[in-house]
Structure formats: C-alpha cells, structure tokens
Design a protein around this motif. Structure first.
Motif, PDB file in Angstrom:
ATOM      1  N   TYR A  75       1.943   1.020   7.862  1.00  0.00           N
ATOM      2  CA  TYR A  75       1.392   0.396   6.652  1.00  0.00           C
ATOM      3  C   TYR A  75       0.264  -0.588   6.949  1.00  0.00           C
ATOM      4  N   ARG A  76       0.011  -0.859   8.245  1.00  0.00           N
ATOM      5  CA  ARG A  76      -1.157  -1.719   8.533  1.00  0.00           C
ATOM      6  C   ARG A  76      -2.450  -0.973   8.201  1.00  0.00           C
ATOM      7  N   LEU A 127      -1.002   1.429   2.902  1.00  0.00           N
ATOM      8  CA  LEU A 127       0.303   1.265   2.260  1.00  0.00           C
ATOM      9  C   LEU A 127       0.780   2.622   1.759  1.00  0.00           C
ATOM     10  N   TRP A 128       2.059   2.719   1.455  1.00  0.00           N
ATOM     11  CA  TRP A 128       2.516   3.949   0.820  1.00  0.00           C
ATOM     12  C   TRP A 128       1.792   4.127  -0.513  1.00  0.00           C
ATOM     13  N   GLN A 161       7.616  -2.406  -6.757  1.00  0.00           N
ATOM     14  CA  GLN A 161       7.181  -1.933  -5.441  1.00  0.00           C
ATOM     15  C   GLN A 161       5.941  -2.673  -4.951  1.00  0.00           C
ATOM     16  N   ALA A 183       5.534  -4.420  -1.343  1.00  0.00           N
ATOM     17  CA  ALA A 183       4.368  -4.130  -0.505  1.00  0.00           C
ATOM     18  C   ALA A 183       3.576  -5.385  -0.149  1.00  0.00           C
ATOM     19  N   HIS A 184       3.434  -6.283  -1.091  1.00  0.00           N
ATOM     20  CA  HIS A 184       2.480  -7.383  -0.891  1.00  0.00           C
ATOM     21  C   HIS A 184       3.108  -8.749  -0.650  1.00  0.00           C
ATOM     22  N   THR A 240       5.486  -4.841   5.446  1.00  0.00           N
ATOM     23  CA  THR A 240       4.465  -3.866   5.810  1.00  0.00           C
ATOM     24  C   THR A 240       3.687  -4.271   7.061  1.00  0.00           C
ATOM     25  N   ASN A 241       3.940  -5.458   7.579  1.00  0.00           N
ATOM     26  CA  ASN A 241       3.197  -5.936   8.751  1.00  0.00           C
ATOM     27  C   ASN A 241       3.583  -5.232  10.041  1.00  0.00           C
ATOM     28  N   ALA A 285      10.693   1.498   2.026  1.00  0.00           N
ATOM     29  CA  ALA A 285       9.609   0.927   2.830  1.00  0.00           C
ATOM     30  C   ALA A 285      10.058   0.753   4.282  1.00  0.00           C
ATOM     31  N   ALA A 323       5.598  -1.956  11.933  1.00  0.00           N
ATOM     32  CA  ALA A 323       6.145  -0.608  11.774  1.00  0.00           C
ATOM     33  C   ALA A 323       7.604  -0.581  12.227  1.00  0.00           C
TER      34      ALA A 323
END
Lengths: 134, 552
Positions: free
Chosen positions: B65-66, B69-70, B374, B378-379, B384-385, B343, B387
């Motif tokens: 996600y770096r 994002l999905w 979502q 994500a934010h 998401t930072n 996620a 994996a």
C-alpha cells in the motif's frame, strides 16, 4: 411430547431468489422440533407450491424471501391457496422491512418471521399459525 | 522525553536484498510513512520471503500500500439503466475510475423483464438489462477506454460481456482497449449462490470459451473472478470458503488448459473475491494462506512459469451475513473491523457493506458511511505504512498454516473424488451434494451456537436493549417494472426480426459444436438486438437446464 399429530410443513423458495441459507436452517429447526418438513427447493411457482401442499396434505407453507419481492409474491401465494380452496396458512420468513409486515398480514399471510427469530419462536409461530387456521 | 527515533531496520540475506532492490525501484505514494507521533517506520519487518516474493504469503507486491492503496470499489446498481448511468457519471465526476455493476435478479437469471418469472423483481436488486439498448443507456456518455468496469453476473455472463463489447464498438472502441472484470464464476453458483442456468459441464464450456476469447481479443479484461464471498455468505467456515474457492480456481485452470490455452496465457488474468467476516485473525490467516496456496499449486501442479500466474490478487467484501437487523447502526463497527482485517490481509480492492443492508439495499447515507469507514482504515490507522504488519506473529503464522492445512485436506478429498483431477472432483462434489451439504452443516452449526447462547451476537442474543424501530430504508417503486417492460416492447418492435432469428440460429449451431467458440455468434445476436432471454434460450435448447436436488 403430546399425542398431537405430527405437523407437515412445506417449505419453498418462490420466484428467482436463490438465498437458501435461511430456509435450510429453518428446515432443520422444524425437523428438530418434531415436524415433518417437505422442502421443495428453489425456483418454485405458486402453482407448484399449491400442488405440493395438496399432495402432501400440508398443515402449513413456509416461504423464504430475501430479494424485496415479498410484496408481490406473498399475496400471490395466498391468492393461489384461496383459489385452490385450501386453508393452509402461509408463513413468510426472511428480509421483510417492518412497515411491510402489517400489509402482508392484511393480505392474508399468517405470520412474518424476521432475522434473529430464535428456533423456539420459529417452531411456535408455525404451531400457532396451524392452530389458528383450524 | 526522548526524540522519536527513525527506525531503519536492515534485514539481511539474498531474499532481503532482492526485495530491497524491487522496493527501491517502486514508485511510492507521496505521503510520509511515519506514525502519528512522527516515528518513521520501515516498509516491512520480520523475515522473508518478503512481500512480492514466492509464495507471496506476505503480499503480492514488494511495496504494497505504500505504492497504491487498495481500490475502494463500491458496488451499485438499481432501477433502469438510465438511473444507474446517472450514478456512474456521479462516481466518475467524483474522481472514481472503476465502475461496478449490480444487475437485477431476472437479468442474473437470464430472464427478460416481461417474463412471468420477473414479476416483482425488475430493477429491485440491481439494474435491468434486456437488450443492447439497455447496455447503451447504461454506459451512455462514458468513455469505456478510460474506465475499468466490473460486472457481477454469472449464468448469462457471455451475453452481457458481448453487449459490453458491442456498446464499445458503437463508440469506436476496440475490445482490446476494454479493461474490467466479469464475475463469471459458475462453480460457486451450484455450490452457494444458485444463479445457474445450464448444467455444470456446458456452463464451464461457456466459461472456457470466454477465457479463450478474452485471451485473444481482450487482454485487459479479467474473464473470471473466482468468488468465495457467496460460499461464506451461504454459511461455510473460513477454511471451506478458502478451499472451495481455490479448488474452483484450479478447476477453471484445468478446463482452460484442456481446451488448449497455455496456463501462462490466461492465469494472470484470473482474480479472486473473498469475504471478510468478524473473526479477525482467522480472516487474516485465510487471506495469507490463499496467496501461498495459489502460488504453490500454480507453480508446482500446473507448471506456471510467469509470476503473474502465481499471484492471488483479490477483492474483498465485508460479510453481509454478519449484519444484524437489530440495532443496525452497530453494524458500522462490525464493518470497520472486517475492513481492517481485509487491509491487514493485503487485499487489492475492498467493498464495505452499508449498515442497513440486513434490511434493504443501502440508502445513500449508509453507503457513504461505508465508504468513509474504509477511508478511515486507509488514511488514519497507519496500517498501510507497513506491508503484512502481522507477519511473524506466532499466532498469525499458526493461523495461516492452519487455514492452509484445512484447505489441503479438502483439496485431497476433491482430488480423490475426481480421480486425480480437481475439475472432475468439483463436478462430482456438485453432483453428489458435497458442497451444499458441507455449507448447510456449517450454517446450521453456527445457528445452533447462536440459538443456545454459546456464541454471542451483540444485539441479537445479548445486549438487546436500544433497538429503535425508526429505520430509514431505500424503497424501489414498481414504476421501474412498467417502464422497463415498455422499453423492451419498443426495442422488439424496432428491430429486424429476420436478423434476430438468423443470429439466434447461429448461436444454437455453435452450442451444438463443441469445437466452436460461442462468443462471436453471441456478439452477432446481441448486435441484432436479440434479448438476453432469447440468447439464453438459444443455448438452453442444446444445453438443457439445471435443477438442484433439494437437500436440507
């Protein structure tokens, strides 16, 4: 247990809706409660359900509806039962918004079972519907 | 107070060096990869194989996600094609690039809006499509070369895909410029969702024709999205969802290879669709195991050599079946937890359910809250930072192994049923009621646990106070049905009946010839404005229909 005769319940999915998780669970609940369950399966018509109810001498018919078709299909089922001059009560289970319950009862549906009904409630609702129809 | 430290974890060994090289070459999103408190974090922790390395347990891409994002892909469709077209344009105007189409029940079952079967169902659970004219309305004023379109349909998928190609052609766009996915996973229909038309073998022949057709003509299109979602919704356990889904995937691979397509020519365009339910670590283990199993089987059993063929890329949807009609607002919390599991499990796209979906199709407000949920994951959460942030946890690794172990047991059973062929094993399991029986057993076991209080569902069998009955629901009016029937009648009047009859006869002739590909004649028929049901019937006259044995 009492010496009451075993209730015979026809269960069916009427129309195109294929969600059958609920009705299969209900079938096992009713069987565990000592009833005889005749599950007709998917894609039944009002005519095929009436025919099965007659042939099986059903005490009650259970329909499961998850696709918002209940306001069209459930009254059609009741009308078909009336036309065949049967008095078999029709019980509807599935996703029925609260505001639709009274109109369905007014249309001749015997009872509506929503999501979250316990096994005891399901079996008792069938027994009550049969008792009221007699 | 000490200064926040930047942590530059350095792994070692050839796996790490290879991963590092790929990571350094990846394009990253323009955002700081640090905690809320300013601690700089590494892109991955723990041991290899690292994300993007076989067997991909830790993720399909090195930077996950770096880099990207999905995809937040929200499923929509209702009423007439014009209604849904307006919703599509709204999505595109708001920066969306992916369209996801829900069809109504008659369309999903290959029935026209004027069929007696369609009574009460037209436009209710999705958009109604009877002819190419509806598809033209659905995608009016949308540049099909610039969007990716997902179409959730199975039984009549070939006809809907042909309509999509025909609409594009009218706009001057060639099939090879079209991107998207058609669900087209017929096996799970017999196992769970029950939207089948023909018996399994001819249905798989149609799927194979579509794989061949898209391999040649539509290289940007995913011809099958192998879906465990519906298997889980029908009541399976997490391991059954995992195993049945991947077994179906193996079966499609065997069918396409048997039809003469090289595995590396199509396997990279297969994608998956999983459920994310409430048991957090079980779900994460399931997602990780899915990637590992698919990679191993594709490489070892099916001889794939391209990396793309081994990647289990999947879409996730939160568990509709977990949503309660009682105290519906608390479903927002369930969805958030399930979205987080997706996620942490490394999903490529995500649909979050709306809190009111146990009662009806979502209202606009409920759908917006679902999307916001979502976006928060994500934010705001920082997940998401890094994996596969849970990789290396003894519990998560054990759960991943356990999911794999249970799935391998099921594969062994199917392999035995099919005498060394998973494809034949899946056919057998459909015929002998294995899949529906296992799913019904699991569903009943769950229900009994809820009923006897051994499993608590908040708001249902515990903590039931506070359920107010004031629920605002989306209603779809009956006028849609009337409008759609009239539209269909008008199209039938305007078309050339000789062309319709001629092209439908060609579809039937191709259905009769196992060496023919059905896609070209279906394309001709839809261009002549043959209806969906007419094309379905043209094949049904050869293939027959499937009636499930009613097993309790």
């Amino acid at each position: 247990m009492t010496d009451q005769p075993q209730l015979r319940v026809v269960l069916a999915k009427l129309g195109l809706d294929g969600h059958d998780r609920g009705i299969k669970v209900v079938a096992r609940i009713l069987r565990d409660a000592g009833m005889e369950v005749i599950y007709l399966g998917l894609r039944q018509t009002t005519a095929s359900i009436v025919a099965a109810a007659e042939q099986e001498d059903a005490d009650a018919i259970g329909l499961s509806m998850h696709n918002a078709g209940h306001m069209t299909l459930a009254p059609a089922m009741v009308a078909a039962i009336d036309e065949a001059e049967l008095d078999t009560p029709v019980i509807v289970g599935g996703i029925v918004p609260e505001q639709d319950i009274q109109p369905l009862l007014d249309a001749g549906v015997a009872a509506v079972l929503g999501p979250g009904a316990s096994a005891e409630e399901v079996a008792q609702t069938i027994r009550d519907a049969v008792a009221n129809a007699d | 107070m000490s200064e926040p430290q930047s942590s530059e974890h350095q792994g070692s060994g050839p796996d790490y060096d290879a991963w590092r090289e790929q990571y350094d070459a990846a394009k990253l999103r323009d955002t700081p990869f640090e905690t809320m408190s300013g601690v700089v974090v590494d892109p991955v922790y723990g041991e290899g194989p690292y994300p993007g390395q076989y067997p991909y347990t830790r993720g399909v891409y090195p930077s996950m996600y770096r880099s990207r994002l999905w995809t937040m892909r929200m499923f929509a469709g209702f009423g007439t094609a014009e209604d849904t077209n307006a919703r599509f344009k709204d999505i595109l105007a708001n920066g969306g690039t992916g369209l996801s189409t829900a069809f109504d029940m008659p369309t999903l079952m290959g029935r026209d809006s004027d069929s007696p079967w369609a009574l009460g169902e037209v436009g209710r659970a999705g958009v109604a499509v009877d002819t190419l004219a509806d598809m033209e309305d659905l995608f009016a004023d949308i540049d099909l070369s610039a969007v990716s379109t997902s179409m959730t349909i199975n039984g009549p998928a070939a006809i809907i895909l042909a309509m999509y190609v025909a609409v594009a052609e009218k706009k001057g766009i060639a099939p090879d410029a079209l991107a998207g996915t058609i669900q087209n996973d017929i096996f799970k229909e017999y196992q769970a969702q029950k939207e089948y038309i023909y018996p399994p073998r001819p249905s798989v022949r149609v799927v194979t024709d579509m794989i061949q057709y898209t391999t040649g003509e539509m290289p940007r299109f995913h011809p099958v999205s192998i879906s465990g979602y519906h298997i889980r919704e029908a009541g399976s356990t997490a391991a059954e969802e995992l195993a049945f889904t991947l077994a179906n995937g193996f079966a499609y691979v065997e069918a396409a290879v048997a039809a003469g397509v090289d595995v590396d020519e199509f396997a990279g365009r297969l994608s998956f669709f999983f459920n994310s339910h409430s048991d957090f670590f079980e779900e994460i283990g399931k997602f990780r195991a899915a990637r590992r199993i698919w990679a191993k089987w594709m490489k070892e059993r099916y001889g794939a050599t391209q990396e793309r063929s081994m990647l289990c890329r999947f879409h996730t949807q939160t568990a509709g079946v977990s949503l309660t009609a009682q105290q519906p607002e608390i479903n927002i919390a369930r969805v958030a937890i399930q979205a987080l599991a997706g996620a942490l499990g490394g999903t490529q796209s995500l649909h979050t359910d709306s809190f009111d979906e146990a009662l009806a199709l979502p209202t606009e407000k409920a759908a917006r809250i679902a999307l916001r949920t979502q976006q928060i994951v994500a934010h705001e959460t920082g997940v998401t930072n890094v994996a596969d942030p849970l990789g290396g946890s003894p519990y998560v690794e054990w759960m991943t192994d356990e999911m794999e172990r249970q799935a391998e047991e099921i594969f062994a059973h199917l392999d035995e049923l099919g005498d060394g062929s998973i494809l034949e094993g899946v056919y057998m399991g459909i015929e002998n009621g294995y899949f529906v029986g296992e799913i019904a057993d699991s569903a009943y076991r769950f229900e009994r646990e809820v009923n006897n209080g051994n499993r608590i569902i908040v708001g249902v069998n515990e903590f039931t106070d506070g359920d107010d009955s004031d629920k605002e629901l989306l209603r779809i009016e009956a006028e849609v049905e009337e409008y759609q029937r009239k539209r269909l009648a008008d199209v039938k009047l305007a078309r050339n009946d000789d062309d319709v009859a001629r092209t439908l006869a060609a579809v039937t002739a191709s259905a009769n010839d196992p060496n023919a590909n059905l896609m070209p004649p279906i394309l001709d028929a839809v261009k002549a404005y043959a209806t969906l049901e007419e094309v379905v019937m043209a094949m049904e006259s050869v293939f027959g229909t499937y009636v499930e044995k009613a097993i309790i």
